[in-house]
Design a protein around this motif. Structure first.
Motif, PDB file in Angstrom:
ATOM      1  N   HIS A  65       0.666  -1.243  -0.133  1.00 49.26           N
ATOM      2  CA  HIS A  65      -0.249  -0.154  -0.046  1.00 49.26           C
ATOM      3  C   HIS A  65       1.079   0.993   0.040  1.00 49.26           C
ATOM      4  CE1 HIS A  65      -2.950   2.783   0.557  1.00 49.26           C
ATOM      5  NE2 HIS A  65      -2.509   3.676   1.488  1.00 49.26           N
ATOM      6  N   PHE A  66       1.921   1.559   0.691  1.00 47.87           N
ATOM      7  CA  PHE A  66       2.799   2.195   1.077  1.00 47.87           C
ATOM      8  C   PHE A  66       3.825   2.421   0.170  1.00 47.87           C
ATOM      9  CE2 PHE A  66       0.120   2.632   5.111  1.00 47.87           C
ATOM     10  CZ  PHE A  66       0.046   3.795   5.273  1.00 47.87           C
ATOM     11  N   GLY A  67       4.300   1.185  -0.322  1.00 51.89           N
ATOM     12  CA  GLY A  67       5.253   1.049  -1.414  1.00 51.89           C
ATOM     13  C   GLY A  67       6.876   1.006  -1.453  1.00 51.89           C
ATOM     14  N   PRO A  68       7.372   1.472  -2.024  1.00 52.94           N
ATOM     15  CA  PRO A  68       8.900   0.551  -1.494  1.00 52.94           C
ATOM     16  C   PRO A  68       9.779   0.628  -0.439  1.00 52.94           C
ATOM     17  CG  PRO A  68       8.810   1.083  -3.452  1.00 52.94           C
ATOM     18  CD  PRO A  68       7.807   1.398  -3.642  1.00 52.94           C
ATOM     19  N   ARG A  69       9.512   2.018  -0.164  1.00 54.74           N
ATOM     20  CA  ARG A  69      10.442   3.397   0.517  1.00 54.74           C
ATOM     21  C   ARG A  69       9.686   2.907   2.056  1.00 54.74           C
ATOM     22  NH1 ARG A  69      12.378   8.779  -1.387  1.00 54.74           N
ATOM     23  NH2 ARG A  69      13.532   8.663   0.642  1.00 54.74           N
ATOM     24  N   ALA A  70       8.517   2.591   2.165  1.00 56.20           N
ATOM     25  CA  ALA A  70       7.772   2.235   3.465  1.00 56.20           C
ATOM     26  C   ALA A  70       8.473   1.516   4.292  1.00 56.20           C
ATOM     27  CB  ALA A  70       6.165   1.919   3.697  1.00 56.20           C
ATOM     28  N   GLN A  71       9.182   2.453   5.237  1.00 52.80           N
ATOM     29  CA  GLN A  71      10.219   1.174   6.512  1.00 52.80           C
ATOM     30  C   GLN A  71       8.665   0.712   7.951  1.00 52.80           C
ATOM     31  OE1 GLN A  71      12.290   4.452   7.891  1.00 52.80           O
ATOM     32  NE2 GLN A  71      13.285   4.782   5.286  1.00 52.80           N
ATOM     33  N   LEU A  72       8.541  -0.622   7.980  1.00 52.00           N
ATOM     34  CA  LEU A  72       7.830  -0.666   9.468  1.00 52.00           C
ATOM     35  C   LEU A  72       9.138  -0.559  10.548  1.00 52.00           C
ATOM     36  CD1 LEU A  72       7.173  -4.348   7.648  1.00 52.00           C
ATOM     37  CD2 LEU A  72       5.468  -2.235   7.628  1.00 52.00           C
ATOM     38  N   LEU A 133      -1.261   5.994  -1.689  1.00 49.54           N
ATOM     39  CA  LEU A 133      -2.073   4.757  -2.979  1.00 49.54           C
ATOM     40  C   LEU A 133      -1.413   3.821  -3.261  1.00 49.54           C
ATOM     41  CD1 LEU A 133      -2.843   8.205  -5.257  1.00 49.54           C
ATOM     42  CD2 LEU A 133      -4.294   7.873  -3.413  1.00 49.54           C
ATOM     43  N   SER A 134      -2.145   2.792  -2.891  1.00 51.92           N
ATOM     44  CA  SER A 134      -2.540   1.677  -3.502  1.00 51.92           C
ATOM     45  C   SER A 134      -1.140   0.921  -4.573  1.00 51.92           C
ATOM     46  CB  SER A 134      -3.123   0.565  -3.026  1.00 51.92           C
ATOM     47  OG  SER A 134      -3.030  -0.840  -3.271  1.00 51.92           O
ATOM     48  N   THR A 135      -0.200   0.596  -4.370  1.00 57.10           N
ATOM     49  CA  THR A 135       0.044  -0.057  -6.043  1.00 57.10           C
ATOM     50  C   THR A 135      -0.387  -0.976  -5.564  1.00 57.10           C
ATOM     51  OG1 THR A 135       1.851  -0.656  -4.231  1.00 57.10           O
ATOM     52  CG2 THR A 135       2.540   1.563  -5.106  1.00 57.10           C
ATOM     53  N   GLY A 136      -1.394  -2.027  -5.906  1.00 56.87           N
ATOM     54  CA  GLY A 136      -1.949  -2.865  -6.107  1.00 56.87           C
ATOM     55  C   GLY A 136      -2.421  -4.157  -5.428  1.00 56.87           C
ATOM     56  N   ALA A 137      -2.790  -3.696  -4.192  1.00 60.58           N
ATOM     57  CA  ALA A 137      -2.727  -4.201  -3.316  1.00 60.58           C
ATOM     58  C   ALA A 137      -4.158  -4.920  -3.048  1.00 60.58           C
ATOM     59  CB  ALA A 137      -2.243  -3.801  -2.014  1.00 60.58           C
ATOM     60  N   GLY A 138      -4.990  -3.706  -4.006  1.00 61.74           N
ATOM     61  CA  GLY A 138      -6.306  -4.112  -3.149  1.00 61.74           C
ATOM     62  C   GLY A 138      -6.638  -5.181  -4.219  1.00 61.74           C
ATOM     63  N   GLY A 139      -7.807  -6.589  -4.224  1.00 63.11           N
ATOM     64  CA  GLY A 139      -8.294  -7.587  -5.300  1.00 63.11           C
ATOM     65  C   GLY A 139      -6.785  -8.126  -5.451  1.00 63.11           C
TER      66      GLY A 139
END
Length: 142
Positions: A65-72, A133-139
């Motif tokens: 959802h948050f993208g490849p640079r998102a850090q958990l 924005l979601s990059t493909g998680a939905g569905g």
């Protein structure tokens, strides 16, 4: 990202292969994660997913959802109803709080028996990491 934002749901078919592969990948060799007969002997109707696989799927849901640079920054989950072969888990999330570039997201992963996983994930989304924005998680499915 704003408090109250909802992440699109992610449907994950729970296959025998996903359960066994996740257990092997996380070096969890407990028989209840790969041997149906031994799982039944221990009181479960079939094998079930381990917490490390669930944790990985929750992390994937957030970063999709948050993208490849998102850090958990923090993942705090609790398991409930088991994920068994043949079911589908639907992950959903709601942004609870935003502090600068960091958000706390409430996560629920439900299956046919109820809530498999509940908890919160704290994620940092550095400036320039995308619009959230979601990059493909939905569905999508695994």
């Amino acid at each position: 990202m704003n408090a109250g934002d909802r992440l699109p749901p992610l449907e994950i078919p729970i296959t025998r292969t996903l359960i066994v592969a996740g257990a092997i990948a996380s070096r969890d060799y407990q028989d209840v994660h790969h041997d149906p007969e031994l799982a039944r002997q221990k009181g479960s109707p079939d094998i079930f997913m381990n917490i490390l696989t669930t944790n990985g799927l929750v992390g994937r849901y957030i970063t999709d959802h948050f993208g490849p640079r998102a850090q958990l920054r923090r993942v705090a989950i609790r398991l409930g109803a088991p994920n068994r072969p043949g079911d589908t888990m639907v992950l959903t999330g709601t942004v609870e709080e935003v502090d600068g570039d960091t958000a706390t997201v409430r996560i629920v992963g439900a299956n046919g028996l109820g809530d498999h996983v509940t908890g919160t994930v704290t994620v940092r989304v550095p400036a320039g990491a995308g619009d959230g924005l979601s990059t493909g998680a939905g569905g999508d499915s695994v």
